[in-house]
Design a protein around this motif. Structure first.
Motif, short mmCIF file in Angstrom:
data_model
loop_
_atom_site.label_atom_id
_atom_site.label_comp_id
_atom_site.label_asym_id
_atom_site.label_seq_id
_atom_site.Cartn_x
_atom_site.Cartn_y
_atom_site.Cartn_z
N SER A 1 112.33 33.20 63.79
CA SER A 1 110.99 33.55 63.32
C SER A 1 110.61 35.01 63.58
CB SER A 1 109.95 32.60 63.92
OG SER A 1 109.80 32.78 65.31
N TRP A 2 111.30 35.70 64.50
CA TRP A 2 110.99 37.12 64.68
C TRP A 2 111.36 37.95 63.44
CZ3 TRP A 2 107.68 39.73 67.25
CH2 TRP A 2 107.29 39.35 68.54
N LEU A 3 112.15 37.40 62.55
CA LEU A 3 112.48 38.10 61.31
C LEU A 3 111.42 37.89 60.23
CD1 LEU A 3 116.33 37.50 61.08
CD2 LEU A 3 115.08 39.29 62.26
N GLY A 4 110.39 37.09 60.53
CA GLY A 4 109.27 36.94 59.62
C GLY A 4 109.48 35.88 58.56
N ARG A 5 108.36 35.36 58.09
CA ARG A 5 108.38 34.39 56.99
C ARG A 5 107.79 35.05 55.75
NH1 ARG A 5 104.17 31.11 55.09
NH2 ARG A 5 104.83 29.32 53.81
N PHE A 6 108.62 35.20 54.76
CA PHE A 6 108.20 35.73 53.46
C PHE A 6 109.30 35.37 52.47
CE2 PHE A 6 109.85 39.11 56.25
CZ PHE A 6 110.96 39.57 55.56
N ARG A 7 109.26 35.89 51.28
CA ARG A 7 110.26 35.54 50.27
C ARG A 7 111.50 36.41 50.49
NH1 ARG A 7 106.20 35.10 45.00
NH2 ARG A 7 104.61 33.83 46.07
N HIS A 8 112.25 36.04 51.54
CA HIS A 8 113.45 36.80 51.92
C HIS A 8 114.45 36.81 50.77
CE1 HIS A 8 113.04 37.55 56.29
NE2 HIS A 8 112.34 36.42 56.33
N GLU A 9 114.90 38.00 50.40
CA GLU A 9 115.97 38.09 49.42
C GLU A 9 117.31 38.32 50.10
OE1 GLU A 9 118.24 38.63 45.89
OE2 GLU A 9 116.26 37.79 46.18
N ALA A 10 117.35 39.20 51.07
CA ALA A 10 118.64 39.54 51.67
C ALA A 10 118.41 40.10 53.06
CB ALA A 10 119.40 40.54 50.80
N VAL A 11 119.49 40.58 53.68
CA VAL A 11 119.39 41.07 55.05
C VAL A 11 120.54 42.02 55.32
CG1 VAL A 11 120.73 39.15 56.00
CG2 VAL A 11 119.09 40.33 57.45
N ALA A 12 120.27 43.05 56.12
CA ALA A 12 121.30 43.98 56.57
C ALA A 12 121.19 44.12 58.07
CB ALA A 12 121.13 45.35 55.90
N VAL A 13 122.31 44.04 58.75
CA VAL A 13 122.35 44.04 60.21
C VAL A 13 123.02 45.33 60.69
CG1 VAL A 13 123.24 42.86 62.26
CG2 VAL A 13 122.45 41.53 60.29
N LYS A 14 122.35 46.04 61.60
CA LYS A 14 122.92 47.22 62.23
C LYS A 14 123.07 46.93 63.72
CE LYS A 14 121.72 51.38 60.94
NZ LYS A 14 120.96 52.66 60.75
N TRP B 1 129.36 39.65 64.75
CA TRP B 1 129.94 38.62 65.61
C TRP B 1 130.30 37.36 64.84
CZ3 TRP B 1 125.05 40.69 66.06
CH2 TRP B 1 123.97 39.86 65.77
N GLY B 2 130.28 37.41 63.50
CA GLY B 2 130.87 36.35 62.70
C GLY B 2 129.95 35.27 62.21
N THR B 3 128.64 35.42 62.39
CA THR B 3 127.71 34.45 61.82
C THR B 3 127.18 34.96 60.49
OG1 THR B 3 125.80 35.35 63.01
CG2 THR B 3 127.06 33.60 64.10
N VAL B 4 126.54 34.06 59.75
CA VAL B 4 125.99 34.38 58.43
C VAL B 4 124.49 34.16 58.46
CG1 VAL B 4 125.99 33.76 55.98
CG2 VAL B 4 128.14 33.80 57.26
N LEU B 5 123.75 35.08 57.87
CA LEU B 5 122.31 34.95 57.73
C LEU B 5 122.00 34.60 56.28
CD1 LEU B 5 121.20 38.03 59.85
CD2 LEU B 5 121.13 35.63 60.52
N SER B 6 121.32 33.48 56.08
CA SER B 6 120.98 32.98 54.75
C SER B 6 119.48 33.13 54.53
CB SER B 6 121.40 31.51 54.62
OG SER B 6 121.00 30.97 53.38
N ALA B 7 119.10 33.78 53.43
CA ALA B 7 117.71 34.13 53.17
C ALA B 7 117.02 33.08 52.29
CB ALA B 7 117.63 35.50 52.50
N GLU B 8 115.98 32.46 52.84
CA GLU B 8 115.16 31.53 52.05
C GLU B 8 114.14 32.35 51.27
OE1 GLU B 8 115.28 27.58 54.92
OE2 GLU B 8 113.59 28.94 55.09
N GLU B 9 114.25 32.36 49.95
CA GLU B 9 113.40 33.23 49.14
C GLU B 9 112.22 32.46 48.53
OE1 GLU B 9 113.53 36.30 45.35
OE2 GLU B 9 115.13 34.84 45.64
N ASN B 10 112.39 31.96 47.33
CA ASN B 10 111.24 31.40 46.60
C ASN B 10 110.92 29.97 47.03
OD1 ASN B 10 110.44 33.61 44.88
ND2 ASN B 10 112.42 33.34 43.86
#
Length: 740
Positions: A336-349, A264-273
């Motif tokens: 926050s339902w996607l969790g807090r950890f060292r997110h590197e990336a994301v894939a949406v289905k 739907w055209g939004t971007v998910l940005s992963a906060e890692e370290n």
């Protein structure tokens, strides 16, 4: 034989040749530049020569020995013949009210019209040496670098800002430096346009936007929002730990590494370290420890603890951030339902009639693979209202089972991170059975204390399980507050329930042809943080540690609770004579419409063992057709950089790449004579070893190429000079024959 012995054998010292007069390749070193003519062969494009023999180089054994005997690396972006790269933006370029940040990473292309688009860019971290050397030119003005170093020298190079009096001049000085660093982190959106048949270029416009590490610190209207159960923790008044006084509002975003896009055209940005800038540990109720646990630190080589001078709460970082590039007035949201950890990336289905599914990896040794499943189904994948699905669901974590004795496909299942899930961690004995020693980290057994505790014996783990039967016993509270605490402490909660510690899961992407998940695992091995499960992540000969990485294909069996999946490795890093494909440390992935995997590498430039592979690079791995199972080098980056964020425009005639941290180790290259000699032992395709002398530039001047001019991270757009798709349709047939 080690490198020093080999250098001696070649008659040269194991030393740096910076500022020494050395013969050029043309003057007698007989070194082969990596911009030499491409090898002949049946490849999908003119392959870029690599610094070591690979199956796709098209050379016989004797030719490999001659070609690779002496080579010279280059401080530029090397592309195949017939392609060119145009710089789109570099650090310091004006963007909205701010600037194009430092160390650009994930890129997301969103078309507005045939020749207009938006590019969303992550800015991850600061490379202290290159940042200082280039700041005046890139940004303008000066910063108190030397004053801070001198003031902190007697304090061990660090200070907790809260310990300083309000009128202490050091407080304002470190805030000035930290604020400048935070201004170069976060997320940016820039507008692009293209002339017919020409390249994509910047066109500053109303969609340009910057979210920095301090957005909202001075202006509350710029603060980010939070969704899901963690917001209840942020709002809680009585807590075990630190309260930033902001409720569920959040200041800024930083450590933005990779990411992904939604239909739907939004971007998910992963906060890692985030742990480099704020404290990572939390209390049992999910509240953060004091900012004092991560003091501000700067010694000229490292710039850390940037959140400390501003009192940032660590539990508000390490999330997945949703941004709508077309609505700059809309606040970014940390889900926050996607969790807090060292997110590197994301894939949406997103499939109509099914729940929204989101996959993400935690990039640390022993990090995990996660899956979010929404409570409600999707009606229309393109509906912007789908963002509301992030507000309710469940977070699961992968438990991999090893393949059978013959290898091949393995299976696995998803474990729910919820209060009723049993505590059942792996014990140290599991690692010992594979010949490695590794303590396991679990939520601290004294629940009044934050963070992790290391357990070195199975007996200690068994006693822990007797005390804590389920996650509810580890995380106090009720309802959303308890669930929020689990999500905030997702990594340790996943360790507690027995999730598989993985090999630094970095990127996750969906194969558009069959819906499988592709995962880049950067490196197997361990550290104080944890270790990859040696039952799952093994080298080609069964090695319990394999520092070169893999790409995995995972077929999910459906969104049901406690569902199952199948997995297999489809690409292995490492030298060909070691059982690898010629690259090391796969990082970001992109898949084109033909199913070809575009992969960029992130090998450490501080590891002598990885120097063999030269500069970081971009590879194409056809997944179907006559070239399936092969790897072709498409690009090699400048010195000491990482290539990141591969993405395509709508017609797949342009590849956007981020050139991150050029010159990270040695900073600015002062002259063409600043280089060192390396020696490597290689093996040709017949299995015979031979020796290579390699000249390696020290530092970088990318993108200017002017000696003495500081390097600047930036984004490039790569296209064919003749126009048309990057890969010809017939080059990689979209058949299922020889599928990997």
């Amino acid at each position: 034989m080690n490198r020093r012995d080999l250098l001696s054998l070649l008659g040269i010292g194991a030393c740096s040749f910076a500022n020494a007069a050395l013969p050029s390749a043309a003057a007698g070193s007989a070194a082969t530049s990596l911009s030499a003519a491409p090898r002949k062969g049946d490849s999908p494009f003119p392959v870029v020569p690599t610094p070591l023999p690979v199956p796709s180089d098209g050379l016989d054994a004797d030719s490999q020995r001659r070609t690779y005997a002496r080579i010279e690396l280059e401080d530029r972006l090397v592309l195949p013949d017939g392609f060119r790269a145009d710089v789109v933006a570099v650090w310091g370029d004006p963007v909205a009210e701010g600037r194009f940040g430092f160390n650009n990473d994930h890129l997301a292309f969103l078309a507005l019209a045939a020749d207009r688009a938006l590019l969303t860019v992550n800015f991850e971290y600061i490379s202290a040496k290159a940042w200082r050397e280039g700041y005046a030119e890139a940004v303008g003005g000066t910063l108190p670098f030397d004053a801070v170093i001198e003031a902190l020298a007697a304090r061990g190079g660090r200070v907790d800002a809260a310990s300083l009096a309000a009128d202490d001049p050091l407080l304002e000085t470190i805030r000035q430096l930290a604020a400048a660093g935070m201004a170069d982190l976060g997320i940016g959106v820039i507008e692009l346009e293209r002339q017919p048949g020409g390249p994509w270029r910047r066109r500053p416009g109303r969609f340009d936007r910057r979210i920095t590490g301090l957005s909202g610190w001075r202006d509350p209207a710029q603060r980010l929002r939070s969704s899901g159960p963690a917001a209840a923790v942020f709002r809680r008044r009585g807590r075990l730990g630190y309260d930033d006084g902001l409720g569920d509002a959040i200041i800024g975003s930083f450590a933005n590494c990779a990411g992904g896009e939604t239909p739907w055209g939004t971007v998910l940005s992963a906060e890692e370290n985030m742990q480099s800038q704020v404290a990572e540990a939390v209390h049992a109720d999910g509240s953060s420890v004091s900012p004092a646990a991560r003091p501000f630190a700067y010694d000229g080589q490292r710039l850390d603890g940037l959140g400390n001078p501003f009192g940032l709460a660590g539990n508000k970082y390490g999330w997945m951030v949703e941004v709508d590039p077309r609505r700059p007035e809309r606040a970014a949201v940390k889900h926050s339902w996607l969790g807090r950890f060292r997110h590197e990336a994301v894939a949406v289905k997103a499939v109509a009639g099914q729940p929204l599914i989101v996959y993400s990896g935690c990039d640390r040794h022993g990090g995990h693979l996660y899956r979010f499943v929404s409570d409600k189904p999707i009606r229309d994948p393109a509906d912007p209202a789908n963002s509301e699905l992030f507000a309710a669901g469940r977070l699961e974590v992968a438990r991999f089972d090893p393949p059978g004795a013959g290898g091949g496909e393995g299976r696995g299942r998803w474990l729910s991170l919820e209060p009723s899930t049993p505590v059942a961690p792996l014990g140290p004995g599991h690692f010992a059975r594979h010949g490695v020693e590794q303590a396991v980290l679990l939520p601290h057994s004294d629940r009044r204390r934050p963070g992790a505790e290391a357990f070195a014996s199975d007996a200690a783990v068994a006693a822990y399980r007797r005390r804590f039967a389920t996650l509810a016993d580890l995380y106090p509270g009720e309802g959303e507050e308890r669930m929020g605490a689990i999500l905030i402490d997702a990594h340790l909660a996943a360790c507690a329930i027995g999730a598989t510690p993985a090999a630094r899961p970095e990127d996750t992407v969906i194969d558009p042809l069959n819906g499988d998940l592709l995962i880049a695992f950067t490196a197997g091995g361990g550290s104080d943080d944890g270790r990859a499960d040696p039952a799952i992540f093994r080298g080609p000969k069964g090695q319990a540690s394999w520092p070169f990485g893999w790409i995995m294909r995972l077929a999910d069996d459906g969104p049901a609770r406690a569902g199952s999946f199948r997995w297999r490795m489809v690409a292995t890093g490492g030298a060909p004579w070691q059982g690898g494909m010629g690259f090391a440390n796969p990082d970001n992935l992109a898949i084109d419409r033909q199913g070809a995997i575009w992969m960029v590498t992130d090998r450490s430039t501080k590891s002598a063992d990885l120097d063999l592979f030269g500069n970081n690079s971009c590879w194409v791995l056809p997944s179907r057709g006559p070239h399936a199972g092969e790897a072709f080098c498409f690009a090699i980056g400048p010195m000491e950089c990482e290539l990141a964020g591969p993405c395509f425009d709508g017609g797949e005639s342009t590849l956007f790449l981020a050139v991150q941290h050029p010159g990270e180790d040695n900073g600015t290259r002062p002259s063409a004579e600043a280089r060192e000699a390396q020696a490597h032992r290689l093996v040709d395709r017949s299995g015979r070893p031979f020796e290579q002398l390699r000249w390696v530039p020290l530092g970088s001047n990318w993108p200017s190429g002017v000696p003495g001019r500081s390097p600047r991270p930036g984004v490039v757009a790569i296209r064919r000079l003749a126009g048309g798709p990057l890969l010809a349709d017939q080059a990689v047939p979209a058949s299922r024959d020889r599928s990997i």
